[in-house]
Design a protein around this motif. Structure first.
Motif, PDB file in Angstrom:
ATOM      1  N   THR A  67       0.815  -1.208   0.000  1.00 54.00           N
ATOM      2  CA  THR A  67       0.000   0.000   0.000  1.00 54.00           C
ATOM      3  C   THR A  67       0.854   1.266   0.000  1.00 54.00           C
ATOM      4  O   THR A  67       1.954   1.287   0.543  1.00 54.00           O
ATOM      5  CB  THR A  67      -0.932   0.038   1.231  1.00 54.00           C
ATOM      6  OG1 THR A  67      -0.148   0.141   2.426  1.00 54.00           O
ATOM      7  CG2 THR A  67      -1.776  -1.222   1.304  1.00 54.00           C
ATOM      8  N   LEU A  68       0.316   2.289  -0.632  1.00 52.78           N
ATOM      9  CA  LEU A  68       0.887   3.630  -0.592  1.00 52.78           C
ATOM     10  C   LEU A  68      -0.225   4.595  -0.198  1.00 52.78           C
ATOM     11  O   LEU A  68      -1.341   4.502  -0.730  1.00 52.78           O
ATOM     12  CB  LEU A  68       1.446   4.028  -1.967  1.00 52.78           C
ATOM     13  CG  LEU A  68       2.739   3.353  -2.436  1.00 52.78           C
ATOM     14  CD1 LEU A  68       3.059   3.785  -3.875  1.00 52.78           C
ATOM     15  CD2 LEU A  68       3.890   3.704  -1.516  1.00 52.78           C
ATOM     16  N   GLY A  95      -1.153  11.981  -6.068  1.00 53.39           N
ATOM     17  CA  GLY A  95      -1.917  12.076  -4.828  1.00 53.39           C
ATOM     18  C   GLY A  95      -2.825  10.909  -4.529  1.00 53.39           C
ATOM     19  O   GLY A  95      -3.528  10.912  -3.512  1.00 53.39           O
ATOM     20  N   HIS A  96      -2.835   9.888  -5.401  1.00 53.08           N
ATOM     21  CA  HIS A  96      -3.760   8.783  -5.203  1.00 53.08           C
ATOM     22  C   HIS A  96      -3.179   7.718  -4.270  1.00 53.08           C
ATOM     23  O   HIS A  96      -1.987   7.414  -4.325  1.00 53.08           O
ATOM     24  CB  HIS A  96      -4.106   8.130  -6.545  1.00 53.08           C
ATOM     25  CG  HIS A  96      -4.672   9.082  -7.551  1.00 53.08           C
ATOM     26  ND1 HIS A  96      -5.592  10.049  -7.218  1.00 53.08           N
ATOM     27  CD2 HIS A  96      -4.448   9.221  -8.896  1.00 53.08           C
ATOM     28  CE1 HIS A  96      -5.917  10.740  -8.303  1.00 53.08           C
ATOM     29  NE2 HIS A  96      -5.233  10.268  -9.325  1.00 53.08           N
ATOM     30  N   SER A  97      -4.024   7.148  -3.454  1.00 49.66           N
ATOM     31  CA  SER A  97      -3.656   5.983  -2.662  1.00 49.66           C
ATOM     32  C   SER A  97      -3.578   4.776  -3.597  1.00 49.66           C
ATOM     33  O   SER A  97      -4.312   4.701  -4.588  1.00 49.66           O
ATOM     34  CB  SER A  97      -4.725   5.746  -1.587  1.00 49.66           C
ATOM     35  OG  SER A  97      -4.597   4.470  -1.009  1.00 49.66           O
ATOM     36  N   VAL A  98      -2.669   3.850  -3.301  1.00 48.22           N
ATOM     37  CA  VAL A  98      -2.483   2.678  -4.161  1.00 48.22           C
ATOM     38  C   VAL A  98      -2.468   1.408  -3.325  1.00 48.22           C
ATOM     39  O   VAL A  98      -1.816   1.354  -2.271  1.00 48.22           O
ATOM     40  CB  VAL A  98      -1.163   2.769  -4.957  1.00 48.22           C
ATOM     41  CG1 VAL A  98      -0.952   1.497  -5.791  1.00 48.22           C
ATOM     42  CG2 VAL A  98      -1.164   3.996  -5.864  1.00 48.22           C
ATOM     43  N   TRP A  99      -3.200   0.399  -3.790  1.00 46.14           N
ATOM     44  CA  TRP A  99      -3.095  -0.958  -3.270  1.00 46.14           C
ATOM     45  C   TRP A  99      -2.590  -1.825  -4.404  1.00 46.14           C
ATOM     46  O   TRP A  99      -3.279  -1.981  -5.417  1.00 46.14           O
ATOM     47  CB  TRP A  99      -4.451  -1.477  -2.769  1.00 46.14           C
ATOM     48  CG  TRP A  99      -4.776  -1.099  -1.357  1.00 46.14           C
ATOM     49  CD1 TRP A  99      -4.382   0.023  -0.690  1.00 46.14           C
ATOM     50  CD2 TRP A  99      -5.580  -1.858  -0.437  1.00 46.14           C
ATOM     51  NE1 TRP A  99      -4.893   0.027   0.587  1.00 46.14           N
ATOM     52  CE2 TRP A  99      -5.632  -1.116   0.770  1.00 46.14           C
ATOM     53  CE3 TRP A  99      -6.266  -3.062  -0.515  1.00 46.14           C
ATOM     54  CZ2 TRP A  99      -6.338  -1.557   1.887  1.00 46.14           C
ATOM     55  CZ3 TRP A  99      -6.976  -3.509   0.590  1.00 46.14           C
ATOM     56  CH2 TRP A  99      -7.006  -2.769   1.779  1.00 46.14           C
ATOM     57  N   ALA A 100      -1.386  -2.387  -4.269  1.00 51.50           N
ATOM     58  CA  ALA A 100      -0.814  -3.264  -5.293  1.00 51.50           C
ATOM     59  C   ALA A 100      -0.832  -4.696  -4.768  1.00 51.50           C
ATOM     60  O   ALA A 100      -0.126  -5.022  -3.813  1.00 51.50           O
ATOM     61  CB  ALA A 100       0.609  -2.834  -5.628  1.00 51.50           C
ATOM     62  N   THR A 110      -3.617  11.474  -0.857  1.00 53.40           N
ATOM     63  CA  THR A 110      -4.351  12.630  -0.324  1.00 53.40           C
ATOM     64  C   THR A 110      -5.534  13.023  -1.195  1.00 53.40           C
ATOM     65  O   THR A 110      -6.274  13.934  -0.852  1.00 53.40           O
ATOM     66  CB  THR A 110      -3.403  13.842  -0.218  1.00 53.40           C
ATOM     67  OG1 THR A 110      -2.845  14.117  -1.517  1.00 53.40           O
ATOM     68  CG2 THR A 110      -2.274  13.555   0.767  1.00 53.40           C
ATOM     69  N   SER A 111      -5.725  12.329  -2.321  1.00 53.79           N
ATOM     70  CA  SER A 111      -6.741  12.751  -3.291  1.00 53.79           C
ATOM     71  C   SER A 111      -8.136  12.224  -3.000  1.00 53.79           C
ATOM     72  O   SER A 111      -9.109  12.661  -3.614  1.00 53.79           O
ATOM     73  CB  SER A 111      -6.342  12.277  -4.699  1.00 53.79           C
ATOM     74  OG  SER A 111      -6.394  10.859  -4.773  1.00 53.79           O
ATOM     75  N   GLY A 112      -8.259  11.278  -2.061  1.00 48.80           N
ATOM     76  CA  GLY A 112      -9.554  10.655  -1.823  1.00 48.80           C
ATOM     77  C   GLY A 112      -9.845   9.545  -2.821  1.00 48.80           C
ATOM     78  O   GLY A 112     -10.974   9.038  -2.879  1.00 48.80           O
ATOM     79  N   VAL A 113      -8.830   9.171  -3.591  1.00 52.36           N
ATOM     80  CA  VAL A 113      -8.974   8.122  -4.612  1.00 52.36           C
ATOM     81  C   VAL A 113      -7.988   6.996  -4.307  1.00 52.36           C
ATOM     82  O   VAL A 113      -6.838   7.262  -3.960  1.00 52.36           O
ATOM     83  CB  VAL A 113      -8.691   8.685  -6.024  1.00 52.36           C
ATOM     84  CG1 VAL A 113      -8.730   7.571  -7.068  1.00 52.36           C
ATOM     85  CG2 VAL A 113      -9.682   9.777  -6.367  1.00 52.36           C
ATOM     86  N   ARG A 114      -8.438   5.759  -4.432  1.00 50.01           N
ATOM     87  CA  ARG A 114      -7.542   4.610  -4.293  1.00 50.01           C
ATOM     88  C   ARG A 114      -7.596   3.788  -5.577  1.00 50.01           C
ATOM     89  O   ARG A 114      -8.683   3.408  -6.042  1.00 50.01           O
ATOM     90  CB  ARG A 114      -7.923   3.739  -3.104  1.00 50.01           C
ATOM     91  CG  ARG A 114      -7.017   2.496  -2.953  1.00 50.01           C
ATOM     92  CD  ARG A 114      -7.331   1.739  -1.680  1.00 50.01           C
ATOM     93  NE  ARG A 114      -6.919   2.501  -0.504  1.00 50.01           N
ATOM     94  CZ  ARG A 114      -7.361   2.265   0.734  1.00 50.01           C
ATOM     95  NH1 ARG A 114      -8.236   1.294   0.948  1.00 50.01           N
ATOM     96  NH2 ARG A 114      -6.928   3.009   1.743  1.00 50.01           N
ATOM     97  N   VAL A 115      -6.412   3.509  -6.127  1.00 52.40           N
ATOM     98  CA  VAL A 115      -6.309   2.698  -7.344  1.00 52.40           C
ATOM     99  C   VAL A 115      -5.695   1.358  -6.966  1.00 52.40           C
ATOM    100  O   VAL A 115      -4.651   1.305  -6.313  1.00 52.40           O
ATOM    101  CB  VAL A 115      -5.445   3.385  -8.420  1.00 52.40           C
ATOM    102  CG1 VAL A 115      -5.465   2.557  -9.709  1.00 52.40           C
ATOM    103  CG2 VAL A 115      -5.949   4.802  -8.689  1.00 52.40           C
TER     104      VAL A 115
END
Length: 277
Positions: free
Chosen positions: A12-13, A47-52, A16-21
């Protein structure tokens, strides 16, 4: 934790954008691959949160799964998305799948497993698995096939070393991916044969069932996912098919003088913003 007791590891990263990819890798890869890391970095920079996610037994998930993943692992993708939604119910969620995961993501959308998903991006998905198994066995593409088989055999050996193999499988050294799927993927995945696996897990015939806004990005010169596979398929208005003239299989380099840089990064950011908009 999946329903059958297998576990997946997700990197995870924050954002701050309120978006998770959510990112899902291709065959015989993992969440730490160059493509996955580069995509995660460029999305985080916006600014996007990431779940890889790592598929079963891949990367940091080695030793945590007895069953294999495959092109029809739509339930696994849905489980990751459900866990993410529970973790961040106020976030806007998008999903991005490369190659094998691109097909699984389209299949998941057709099955309506995550109808709340804001959008999806599928990169070079083999939507006709039977055709792809033939194309990758031809000419120079055989080199790609042999590399995949080497990595898949290594994964089988690792599962055996970890005490997770339920039986011994003998894969001939000169086997094709089709033979591998007949000998291993089908019986382990609950299919009667490789042909049954291909028929039940090809997203192409089900694209018209997808209601989630999305993009399919592929290349005219993909060595083993021929865009001709899309001819005759019914795509809904909410699903855009982008066929780039060149790009190979999840490569997409563009020239800048004597150097080449990844074109894909900018394209993915563009489509993420378009789906959000």
């Amino acid at each position: 934790m999946l329903e059958d007791g297998d576990r997946l590891v997700v990197h995870t990263l924050p954002g701050t954008s309120g978006v998770r990819v959510h990112l899902f890798h291709g065959l015989a890869s993992d969440a730490d691959s160059e493509t996955m890391r580069r995509t995660a970095d460029v999305l985080a920079a916006h600014g996007h949160s990431v779940w890889a996610a790592n598929h079963r037994g891949c990367g940091a998930g080695r030793g945590l799964a007895a069953r294999p993943y495959h092109s029809g692992s739509s339930a696994d993708l849905a489980a990751v998305l459900a866990a993410s939604r529970a973790d961040g119910p106020a976030l806007v969620h998008l999903a991005l799948g490369f190659s094998l995961s691109g097909n699984a993501l389209l299949l998941m959308a057709a099955e309506q497993r995550a109808p709340w998903l804001r959008g999806l991006i599928s990169v070079n998905p083999p939507v006709d698995r039977a055709r792809a198994s033939v194309d990758i066995h031809r000419g120079a593409c055989r080199l790609y096939e042999l590399r995949f088989l080497w990595l898949l055999r290594r994964a089988l050996n690792e599962r055996k070393q970890d005490g997770l193999a339920r039986r011994t499988y003998r894969i001939p050294l000169r086997a094709s991916l089709r033979e591998f799927d007949d000998l291993y993927t089908a019986p382990e995945g609950g299919f009667t044969s490789g042909a049954d696996y291909y028929a039940r897990c090809s997203a192409g015939p089900r694209l018209n069932e997808i209601t989630t806004p999305g993009v399919i990005l592929t290349a005219a010169d993909d060595p083993f996912v021929d865009p001709v596979a899309y001819s005759g398929l019914a795509l809904p208005a909410n699903l855009l098919l982008h066929v780039e003239p060149s790009g190979g299989h999840v490569a997409y380099l563009e020239r800048h003088g004597v150097r080449a840089r990844p074109w894909l990064d900018g394209a993915l950011v563009h489509y993420v913003e378009a789906l959000l908009g």
